[in-house]
Design a protein around this motif. Structure first.
Motif, PDB file in Angstrom:
ATOM      1  N   ARG A   4      38.824 116.649  33.710  1.00 28.80           N
ATOM      2  CA  ARG A   4      38.261 115.378  33.269  1.00 28.80           C
ATOM      3  C   ARG A   4      36.739 115.475  33.175  1.00 28.80           C
ATOM      4  O   ARG A   4      36.072 115.820  34.152  1.00 28.80           O
ATOM      5  CB  ARG A   4      38.657 114.259  34.227  1.00 28.80           C
ATOM      6  N   ARG A   6      32.998 114.163  33.195  1.00 28.16           N
ATOM      7  CA  ARG A   6      32.295 113.053  33.826  1.00 28.16           C
ATOM      8  C   ARG A   6      31.833 112.056  32.760  1.00 28.16           C
ATOM      9  O   ARG A   6      31.804 112.365  31.571  1.00 28.16           O
ATOM     10  CB  ARG A   6      31.102 113.589  34.624  1.00 28.16           C
ATOM     11  N   GLU A   7      31.472 110.869  33.194  1.00 26.84           N
ATOM     12  CA  GLU A   7      31.059 109.834  32.247  1.00 26.84           C
ATOM     13  C   GLU A   7      29.845 110.303  31.434  1.00 26.84           C
ATOM     14  O   GLU A   7      28.866 110.812  31.983  1.00 26.84           O
ATOM     15  CB  GLU A   7      30.698 108.549  32.985  1.00 26.84           C
ATOM     16  N   ARG A   9      26.747 109.380  28.756  1.00 26.55           N
ATOM     17  CA  ARG A   9      25.877 108.307  28.285  1.00 26.55           C
ATOM     18  C   ARG A   9      24.825 108.901  27.361  1.00 26.55           C
ATOM     19  O   ARG A   9      24.371 110.021  27.564  1.00 26.55           O
ATOM     20  CB  ARG A   9      25.189 107.595  29.457  1.00 26.55           C
ATOM     21  N   GLN A  26      25.788 113.614  31.547  1.00 26.55           N
ATOM     22  CA  GLN A  26      27.184 113.707  31.972  1.00 26.55           C
ATOM     23  C   GLN A  26      27.164 113.610  33.487  1.00 26.55           C
ATOM     24  O   GLN A  26      26.601 114.481  34.162  1.00 26.55           O
ATOM     25  CB  GLN A  26      27.810 115.028  31.529  1.00 26.55           C
TER      26      GLN A  26
END
Length: 214
Positions: A4, A6-7, A9, A26
């Motif tokens: 997965r 990471r978030e 932006r 990230q």
């Protein structure tokens, strides 16, 4: 396997004095990237057949002149951009590592791509970076700094979007012992992450252009 991302932006047109720029992160890893050009080039660096690329990755401290990431970033950009459209010119791409909590090479590649997209540079294909590490018997994509430090092998994939829209290896930098089967497994594991990053590119740029048109 842990796969997965990471978030992510991103803020494009982040630096007002650059032709294209982005702040990209990230997780807690963050870079600022900028692109200026095509523009004038000194006669000693001029290429009659293609644009000259000046790539520089810079950290917050230490010697930045010969950073190890420059090679894979330079190689990737040379393949991804249509340099032949602008002979006798140059473009400067600079990536500043603001915070490193793992996968800084992949984040640098992704930030550079956003800066070039913001610039409007003519692409042969877009690209992204995905880092996969081996921790004991487990493969981890987009590792944190703690996971990366404990790993026994790292492979940074520079990934381009192929003619069929699927991911293709553009460049690769492997550290530590990897056999063919392990590299193949890491590559299979990196592909879904590359697709997710390409989707993120599209969403960010669509949002930017929809705002610009209003």
């Amino acid at each position: 396997m842990v796969g997965r991302l990471r978030e992510m932006r991103c803020e494009v047109s982040f630096l007002k004095n650059a032709d294209g720029s982005a702040s990209f992160s990230q997780g807690a890893t963050c870079v600022w990237a900028s692109c200026s050009g095509p523009g004038d080039v000194h006669a000693s660096k001029a290429n009659e057949e293609a644009m000259t690329l000046d790539v520089s990755y810079r950290t917050n401290c230490g010697d930045n002149k010969f950073h190890e990431l420059n090679n894979i970033i330079q190689s990737t950009l040379s393949k991804a951009i249509n340099l032949e459209l602008f002979p006798h010119t140059s473009a400067a791409v600079t990536i500043h590592g603001i915070q490193d909590d793992g996968s800084i090479g992949a984040v640098a590649l992704n930030g550079a791509c956003f800066a070039l997209l913001d610039n409007g540079m003519p692409f042969e294909t877009v690209f992204c970076g995905v880092l996969v590490v081996r921790l004991k018997d487990e493969l981890i994509v987009d590792p944190t700094a703690k996971q990366e430090a404990a790993s026994t092998g790292r492979v940074l994939f520079s990934i381009c979007r192929g003619s069929d829209g699927g991911p293709e290896v553009c460049s690769m930098d492997a550290i530590g012992p990897w056999d063919f089967e392990q590299l193949e497994a890491a590559w299979c594991y990196a592909q879904p992450s590359a697709r997710a990053i390409f989707d993120f590119y599209r969403n960010v740029m669509q949002r930017k252009h929809s705002v610009d048109e209003q």
